[in-house]
Motif scaffolding. Structure first.
Motif, PDB file in Angstrom:
ATOM      1  N   ILE A 192     -69.617 -77.015  28.741  1.00 18.73           N
ATOM      2  CA  ILE A 192     -69.172 -76.486  29.453  1.00 18.73           C
ATOM      3  C   ILE A 192     -70.949 -77.087  30.570  1.00 18.73           C
ATOM      4  CG2 ILE A 192     -69.139 -74.528  30.712  1.00 18.73           C
ATOM      5  CD1 ILE A 192     -67.433 -73.749  28.563  1.00 18.73           C
ATOM      6  N   LYS A 193     -70.205 -77.345  31.667  1.00 16.75           N
ATOM      7  CA  LYS A 193     -71.102 -77.548  32.786  1.00 16.75           C
ATOM      8  C   LYS A 193     -71.289 -76.698  34.217  1.00 16.75           C
ATOM      9  CE  LYS A 193     -72.267 -81.721  31.752  1.00 16.75           C
ATOM     10  NZ  LYS A 193     -71.343 -83.226  31.825  1.00 16.75           N
ATOM     11  N   GLU A 194     -69.969 -76.137  34.379  1.00 14.15           N
ATOM     12  CA  GLU A 194     -69.305 -75.432  35.683  1.00 14.15           C
ATOM     13  C   GLU A 194     -69.816 -73.931  35.625  1.00 14.15           C
ATOM     14  OE1 GLU A 194     -65.213 -73.483  34.948  1.00 14.15           O
ATOM     15  OE2 GLU A 194     -65.362 -74.351  33.338  1.00 14.15           O
ATOM     16  N   PRO A 195     -70.446 -73.302  36.394  1.00 16.34           N
ATOM     17  CA  PRO A 195     -71.127 -71.744  36.402  1.00 16.34           C
ATOM     18  C   PRO A 195     -70.520 -70.437  35.748  1.00 16.34           C
ATOM     19  CG  PRO A 195     -71.046 -73.056  38.803  1.00 16.34           C
ATOM     20  CD  PRO A 195     -69.856 -73.804  37.874  1.00 16.34           C
ATOM     21  N   GLY A 196     -71.272 -70.141  34.982  1.00 15.89           N
ATOM     22  CA  GLY A 196     -70.394 -69.356  34.717  1.00 15.89           C
ATOM     23  C   GLY A 196     -71.718 -68.209  33.239  1.00 15.89           C
ATOM     24  N   THR A 197     -71.102 -67.268  32.457  1.00 22.85           N
ATOM     25  CA  THR A 197     -72.188 -66.441  32.004  1.00 22.85           C
ATOM     26  C   THR A 197     -71.018 -66.643  29.887  1.00 22.85           C
ATOM     27  OG1 THR A 197     -72.189 -65.307  33.678  1.00 22.85           O
ATOM     28  CG2 THR A 197     -72.963 -64.408  31.378  1.00 22.85           C
ATOM     29  N   PHE A 198     -72.257 -66.867  29.084  1.00 20.38           N
ATOM     30  CA  PHE A 198     -72.309 -67.228  28.347  1.00 20.38           C
ATOM     31  C   PHE A 198     -72.655 -65.358  26.887  1.00 20.38           C
ATOM     32  CE2 PHE A 198     -73.011 -71.695  29.125  1.00 20.38           C
ATOM     33  CZ  PHE A 198     -71.929 -72.436  28.848  1.00 20.38           C
TER      34      PHE A 198
ATOM     35  N   TYR B 262     -76.196 -66.043  28.466  1.00 28.55           N
ATOM     36  CA  TYR B 262     -76.650 -67.347  28.764  1.00 28.55           C
ATOM     37  C   TYR B 262     -75.974 -67.543  30.243  1.00 28.55           C
ATOM     38  CZ  TYR B 262     -79.893 -68.369  24.948  1.00 28.55           C
ATOM     39  OH  TYR B 262     -80.564 -68.014  23.416  1.00 28.55           O
ATOM     40  N   LYS B 263     -77.075 -68.188  31.231  1.00 31.70           N
ATOM     41  CA  LYS B 263     -75.922 -68.619  32.506  1.00 31.70           C
ATOM     42  C   LYS B 263     -76.374 -69.962  32.294  1.00 31.70           C
ATOM     43  CE  LYS B 263     -75.534 -65.052  35.177  1.00 31.70           C
ATOM     44  NZ  LYS B 263     -74.520 -64.449  35.329  1.00 31.70           N
ATOM     45  N   THR B 264     -75.361 -70.349  33.190  1.00 31.46           N
ATOM     46  CA  THR B 264     -74.517 -72.374  32.692  1.00 31.46           C
ATOM     47  C   THR B 264     -75.754 -72.694  33.224  1.00 31.46           C
ATOM     48  OG1 THR B 264     -73.018 -71.620  33.009  1.00 31.46           O
ATOM     49  CG2 THR B 264     -73.716 -74.051  33.412  1.00 31.46           C
TER      50      THR B 264
ATOM     51  N   ASP C  97     -68.443 -66.515  24.039  1.00 30.51           N
ATOM     52  CA  ASP C  97     -67.535 -67.426  24.748  1.00 30.51           C
ATOM     53  C   ASP C  97     -68.274 -67.480  25.571  1.00 30.51           C
ATOM     54  OD1 ASP C  97     -65.556 -66.609  22.408  1.00 30.51           O
ATOM     55  OD2 ASP C  97     -65.878 -64.125  22.984  1.00 30.51           O
ATOM     56  N   PHE C  98     -67.727 -67.751  26.589  1.00 23.33           N
ATOM     57  CA  PHE C  98     -68.110 -68.341  28.005  1.00 23.33           C
ATOM     58  C   PHE C  98     -66.703 -67.758  29.057  1.00 23.33           C
ATOM     59  CE2 PHE C  98     -67.986 -70.970  31.987  1.00 23.33           C
ATOM     60  CZ  PHE C  98     -68.778 -71.222  32.269  1.00 23.33           C
ATOM     61  N   ILE C  99     -67.788 -67.284  30.124  1.00 29.14           N
ATOM     62  CA  ILE C  99     -66.746 -66.490  30.825  1.00 29.14           C
ATOM     63  C   ILE C  99     -67.339 -67.519  31.719  1.00 29.14           C
ATOM     64  CG2 ILE C  99     -66.200 -64.059  32.265  1.00 29.14           C
ATOM     65  CD1 ILE C  99     -67.220 -62.875  29.641  1.00 29.14           C
ATOM     66  N   PRO C 100     -66.680 -67.849  32.929  1.00 23.66           N
ATOM     67  CA  PRO C 100     -66.861 -68.935  34.366  1.00 23.66           C
ATOM     68  C   PRO C 100     -67.041 -68.012  35.505  1.00 23.66           C
ATOM     69  CG  PRO C 100     -64.264 -69.367  33.641  1.00 23.66           C
ATOM     70  CD  PRO C 100     -64.284 -68.696  32.514  1.00 23.66           C
ATOM     71  N   GLU C 101     -68.209 -67.482  36.223  1.00 17.59           N
ATOM     72  CA  GLU C 101     -68.084 -67.983  37.490  1.00 17.59           C
ATOM     73  C   GLU C 101     -67.087 -67.415  38.669  1.00 17.59           C
ATOM     74  OE1 GLU C 101     -71.479 -68.798  40.619  1.00 17.59           O
ATOM     75  OE2 GLU C 101     -72.327 -67.897  39.037  1.00 17.59           O
TER      76      GLU C 101
END
Length: 161
Positions: free
Chosen positions: A68-74, A84-86, A155-159
């Motif tokens: 995962i490289k897209e902006p978002g929050t783990f 964490y932030k991307t 889990d990853f939450i995209p911006e």
């Protein structure tokens, strides 16, 4: 007199056995999100439970979060706490998602010696779930830290755009 000395000795021994080490163990810490082992088993997959509650480690290169490289929050897979932030993620080559820093207040630190030597453990500050470890071999141009985190623990939450 002998009975008095024996009583004093035994009293001292019993009182001194209740030291701070017991009070400071992770098992006795209280977190904002707290569940019994059975309650955690109901809401986590077996793999998540093994890592987050039993401090096991997922296989390297097995997490979808590595790429995962897209902006978002783990966020914590157990409680949704932001970790964490991307923008602080980097490719470490270790096989686990790696970050040079956490979101302020998102993680807490402890130590373990499961491998026979002391390591700095990272866990969720909200529920106490085991996330991974932090090492001093991260990018020197930023913090110098490498938070080596089990992908299954997040889990990853995209911006939102």
């Amino acid at each position: 007199m002998k009975k008095f000395l024996l009583f004093t000795f035994l009293s001292t021994v019993l009182i001194s056995c209740n030291g701070n080490a017991q009070k400071n163990s992770k098992e006795t810490e209280e977190y904002e999100v707290s569940k019994t082992e059975e309650e955690w088993k109901e809401v986590l997959t077996p793999a998540e439970f093994a890592v987050l509650r039993k401090a096991e480690t997922e296989r390297p290169f097995s997490s979808e979060l590595n790429d995962i490289k897209e902006p978002g929050t783990f966020v914590c897979a157990a409680c949704g706490n932001e970790l964490y932030k991307t923008k602080h993620k980097f490719k470490s080559g270790t096989g686990w998602p790696s970050f040079d820093r956490a979101i302020e207040g998102g993680v807490a630190y402890g130590s373990d010696s499961k491998l026979g030597y002391q390591r700095d453990e990272v866990h969720c500050a909200r529920c106490g779930g085991h996330l991974g470890h932090v090492f001093n071999d991260g990018p020197s141009e930023t913090t110098g830290k490498r938070h080596c985190i089990n992908g299954i623990a997040m889990d990853f939450i995209p911006e939102k755009e």
